[in-house]
Scaffold this active site. Sequence first.
Site, short mmCIF file in Angstrom:
data_model
loop_
_atom_site.label_atom_id
_atom_site.label_comp_id
_atom_site.label_asym_id
_atom_site.label_seq_id
_atom_site.Cartn_x
_atom_site.Cartn_y
_atom_site.Cartn_z
N SER A 127 13.60 24.92 69.58
CA SER A 127 15.14 25.73 69.39
C SER A 127 14.55 26.89 69.32
O SER A 127 15.29 27.75 69.04
CB SER A 127 15.54 24.97 68.79
OG SER A 127 15.08 24.43 67.31
N LYS A 194 15.58 27.15 61.33
CA LYS A 194 15.97 28.04 62.49
C LYS A 194 16.13 29.08 61.42
O LYS A 194 15.73 29.04 60.51
CB LYS A 194 17.44 27.91 62.09
CG LYS A 194 18.42 25.90 62.51
CD LYS A 194 17.84 25.97 63.73
CE LYS A 194 18.47 24.60 64.80
NZ LYS A 194 18.10 24.12 66.12
#
Length: 312
Positions: A127, A194
Amino acid sequence: MSTHEPPTDRDGSPAPTGTDTPTRSVVVSGTGKAVGTDARPEGGTGSVDRSAAPDAGGDEGATADPDAEEDSGGTESAEGAADGEGREDGGGRRWSRDLLWIGAVCVVALLLVNAFVARPFAVPSGSMEGTLRPGDRVLVNQLAYAFDGRPQRGDVVVFDGIGSFLPYRDEPSGVKRLLAEAGLAPAGDTVYVKRVIGVGGDRVTCCGSDGRLRVNGVPLDESAYLLPGDAPSAVPFDIVVPAGKLWVMGDHRSASRDSRDHLGEPGGGTVPVKRVIGRADWLLFPLGRMTSLDRPAAFAAIEGTGGHGEPR
């Protein structure tokens, strides 16, 4: 043979004696010193009185028993060897204790550093490509936001998703949580990595006519970290980040389940700052890709536009 036996001829018979035959050196009993040489015995008989034999004293005072000497030497050697072995054993035990103390101190220091200062994490998915790849190891600075520090836009953060990305997941038991925080147990599947796009007070929207994200109305140039070929977002959204929360997204937008995917869940997809474990400052492994994970310069354009009480 004893030195007190009379001399004999080669055929075994006693040698003739006479006044012309010189006697052996006379030794005073108990002194071991010669007091005369070539002395003749009184009376000219040439016989020697055994009771007054001078060599008896000499043997008593000067001649040592070879067996006794050997035994004495052997005893001393054994005692010396025993002392040496004792010293060696004592030194070995002390050295072992020192090693144990050093090892214990190192383990405690490592646990303290791992729990409160810096901690390695493995990247579980793609991701965050092309910044981070699956299996990469990052070093997380757990003091980055200590002492009233707050995550900044552009930071790569590692956080626990319980209550935000995993709104219905129960907290782990106290023991398991302590072991995980100390690095003695794996972080599990509740930990995410993230990039921070918006902080408390920011308005994040997607997407403008130019296809870019906007933070407080300012277009964000994401070319430095967004995976080539990916769009900033295929899902439109318009969110004001609550105070004390973060809006986070992956760099590989088409393969990242991030704040966009949890808009309809409790928390609205935002992550509480208190759930942030730390800032990923270094990519450590593979060694060929080792680098620092610096904040992209594009986020400087948003400074002063809102968030953290800044004027809009």
